[in-house]
Write an enzyme that holds these catalytic residues in place. Structure first.
Site, PDB file in Angstrom:
ATOM      1  NE  ARG A  62      -8.869 -10.489   3.656  1.00  0.00           N
ATOM      2  CZ  ARG A  62      -9.654  -9.504   3.192  1.00  0.00           C
ATOM      3  NH1 ARG A  62     -10.732  -9.768   2.455  1.00  0.00           N
ATOM      4  NH2 ARG A  62      -9.364  -8.247   3.462  1.00  0.00           N
ATOM      5  N   GLY A  63     -10.966  -9.890   6.879  1.00  0.00           N
ATOM      6  CA  GLY A  63     -11.399  -8.487   6.921  1.00  0.00           C
ATOM      7  C   GLY A  63     -12.023  -8.238   8.284  1.00  0.00           C
ATOM      8  CB  ALA A  64     -11.403  -5.603  10.826  1.00  0.00           C
ATOM      9  NE  ARG A  99      -6.409 -13.024  10.849  1.00  0.00           N
ATOM     10  CZ  ARG A  99      -6.365 -12.258   9.745  1.00  0.00           C
ATOM     11  NH1 ARG A  99      -7.454 -12.065   9.032  1.00  0.00           N
ATOM     12  NH2 ARG A  99      -5.237 -11.685   9.370  1.00  0.00           N
ATOM     13  CD  GLN A 200      -4.531 -10.223   2.217  1.00  0.00           C
ATOM     14  OE1 GLN A 200      -3.467  -9.988   1.635  1.00  0.00           O
ATOM     15  NE2 GLN A 200      -4.558 -10.662   3.453  1.00  0.00           N
ATOM     16  CG  ASP A 239      -7.385  -5.354  10.570  1.00  0.00           C
ATOM     17  OD1 ASP A 239      -7.059  -4.807   9.507  1.00  0.00           O
ATOM     18  OD2 ASP A 239      -7.944  -6.472  10.622  1.00  0.00           O
ATOM     19  CG  ASN A 249      -5.263  -1.509   7.128  1.00  0.00           C
ATOM     20  OD1 ASN A 249      -6.228  -2.238   7.356  1.00  0.00           O
ATOM     21  ND2 ASN A 249      -4.938  -1.144   5.905  1.00  0.00           N
ATOM     22  CE  LYS A 250      -3.317  -7.979   5.704  1.00  0.00           C
ATOM     23  NZ  LYS A 250      -2.987  -9.061   6.671  1.00  0.00           N
TER      24      LYS A 250
HETATM   25  O1  MRU Z   1      -5.468 -10.228   7.018  1.00  0.00           O
HETATM   26  P1  MRU Z   1      -6.735  -9.640   6.450  1.00  0.00           P
HETATM   27  O2  MRU Z   1      -6.887  -9.909   5.001  1.00  0.00           O
HETATM   28  O3  MRU Z   1      -7.941  -9.984   7.268  1.00  0.00           O
HETATM   29  O4  MRU Z   1      -6.506  -8.064   6.610  1.00  0.00           O
HETATM   30  C1  MRU Z   1      -7.532  -7.198   6.268  1.00  0.00           C
HETATM   31  C2  MRU Z   1      -7.123  -5.783   6.318  1.00  0.00           C
HETATM   32  O5  MRU Z   1      -6.028  -5.453   6.716  1.00  0.00           O
HETATM   33  C3  MRU Z   1      -8.151  -4.764   5.984  1.00  0.00           C
HETATM   34  O6  MRU Z   1      -7.532  -3.624   5.465  1.00  0.00           O
HETATM   35  C4  MRU Z   1      -8.887  -4.435   7.275  1.00  0.00           C
HETATM   36  O7  MRU Z   1      -9.543  -5.535   7.803  1.00  0.00           O
HETATM   37  C5  MRU Z   1      -9.777  -3.274   7.208  1.00  0.00           C
HETATM   38  S1  MRU Z   1     -11.037  -3.282   5.975  1.00  0.00           S
HETATM   39  C6  MRU Z   1     -12.333  -4.091   6.536  1.00  0.00           C
END
Ligand code: MRU
Length: 344
Positions: A62-64, A99, A200, A239, A249-250
């Site tokens: 995970r993570g963008a 996603r 997370q 993201d 973002n999250k």
């Molecule tokens: O759903 P996730 O865990 O993939 O979400 C990740 C985030 O929201 C991060 O803050 C985001 O990807 C930026 S950091 C690389």
């Protein structure tokens, strides 16, 4: 990352994470299964594109920026195992449907698709995926360098979700900046919100900070208003960033930004250019992922709400640019108006 033949070069020693989110060698491709952290450190083999789709969808990886790179490597791995051009194009389409919010996934897949459509030799497809990986890694080191100037000695630094090397190749985005500040001897303390519903922050950011031996305090989101007055600065990832600086973002980031404004705590976004979507004039059209109700009805695997509870579970929210003090990309620390600074 696992340093094997063909993979990107080792990062500078001080910023090399003591763990690898991706493992790539001549025969196999695996990801550190983030669903199991911090309890187990287990790698999940991604033998084909379908298993990569599953791993991205269920957040094993995970993570963008990291999902963009993982998707590109999945295509490269399928190519070197003999997938036809038609199978690769179909696979890319499936990966793109995993996603919707993180732009990086589409940037990486568009690049892989453009190449695959030209029917290049397999090693060219592999080289392209490795180049995408290396570029993201380099962006992360550059952002860490730019961003650490925003952090002074003895600061209490807030963050959100997980934005370290488990979310972006190299050292991460916002957490990369924090790690760099720590390594520069700034004696910081990090405040880590647990980040419901999938934790997370508690599971991954707390784990990464302990690997780096960086002092932190874990808080629930409910405690944020109470602890906000003690923070000096907040850094979060993104993201997708629209052309005017509105930032997805999250889920929970928007609330954090509102609190930061109330308490006059500078709120910074750290993200590579692969997260910037200049085709969207503002954040209104950023696609927001809606995830399963069961993620909210349960805490880990223990049900905490009626089985049929009606649930809203948006995975991301959009923070208006007006709440953001500045955006750190690999190009430097950008300020408003972002419609100008992001375009340069
Ligand atoms: O759903 P996730 O865990 O993939 O979400 C990740 C985030 O929201 C991060 O803050 C985001 O990807 C930026 S950091 C690389």
């Amino acid at each position: 990352m696992s340093q094997t033949q063909g993979g990107p070069k080792r990062p500078p020693y001080s910023l090399k994470p003591p763990y690898n989110a991706l493992r790539w060698n001549q025969r196999s491709f695996a990801v550190l299964d983030q669903r199991e952290l911090p309890l187990k450190k287990r790698y999940l083999e991604l033998a084909d594109i379908n298993s990569a789709c599953k791993a991205i969808r269920n957040l094993a990886v995970r993570g963008a920026p990291l999902i963009g790179v993982a998707a590109a490597l999945a295509v490269a791995h399928a190519a070197r195992k003999g997938a036809t051009q038609q199978e690769l194009v179909r696979g890319i389409k499936k990966l793109a449907a995993t996603r919707p919010t993180a732009l990086n996934l589409f940037v990486a897949l568009d690049r892989m698709k453009a190449l695959v459509e030209r029917r290049p030799p397999r090693d060219k497809i592999v080289a392209e995926a490795l180049a995408i990986w290396k570029e993201e890694e380099e962006r992360s080191f550059t952002m860490a360098e730019h961003g650490q100037r925003l952090i002074r000695k003895d600061m209490k630094v807030g963050t959100y979700c997980n934005t370290g090397a488990l979310a972006a190749p190299g050292v991460g985005t916002a957490l990369g900046v924090i790690i760099k500040a720590h390594l520069s001897g700034k004696r910081i303390r990090v405040v880590v919100p647990e980040t419901r519903p999938l934790l997370q922050g508690a599971r991954l950011t707390a784990w990464e900070l302990s690997q780096w031996k960086i002092p932190y305090t874990l808080v629930t989101e409910s405690a944020l208003a109470s602890v906000m007055g003690a923070l000096d600065v907040i850094l979060v990832g993104a993201d997708r960033i629209a052309a005017n600086g509105d930032t997805a973002n999250k889920i929970g980031t928007y609330g954090l930004a509102i609190l930061a404004r109330h308490f006059k705590v500078p709120f910074w976004v750290v993200a590579p250019s692969s997260s910037v979507d200049l085709s969207l004039k503002d954040g209104a059209k950023i696609p927001i992922e809606r995830r399963s109700a069961d993620e909210v009805r349960a805490f880990a695997s223990c049900r905490t709400a009626p089985r049929d509870a009606s649930v809203a579970n948006p995975a991301f929210d959009v923070t208006p640019a007006g709440l953001i003090r500045g955006i750190v990309t690999e190009r430097g620390v950008l300020s408003a108006p972002y419609s100008k600074s992001l375009r340069k």
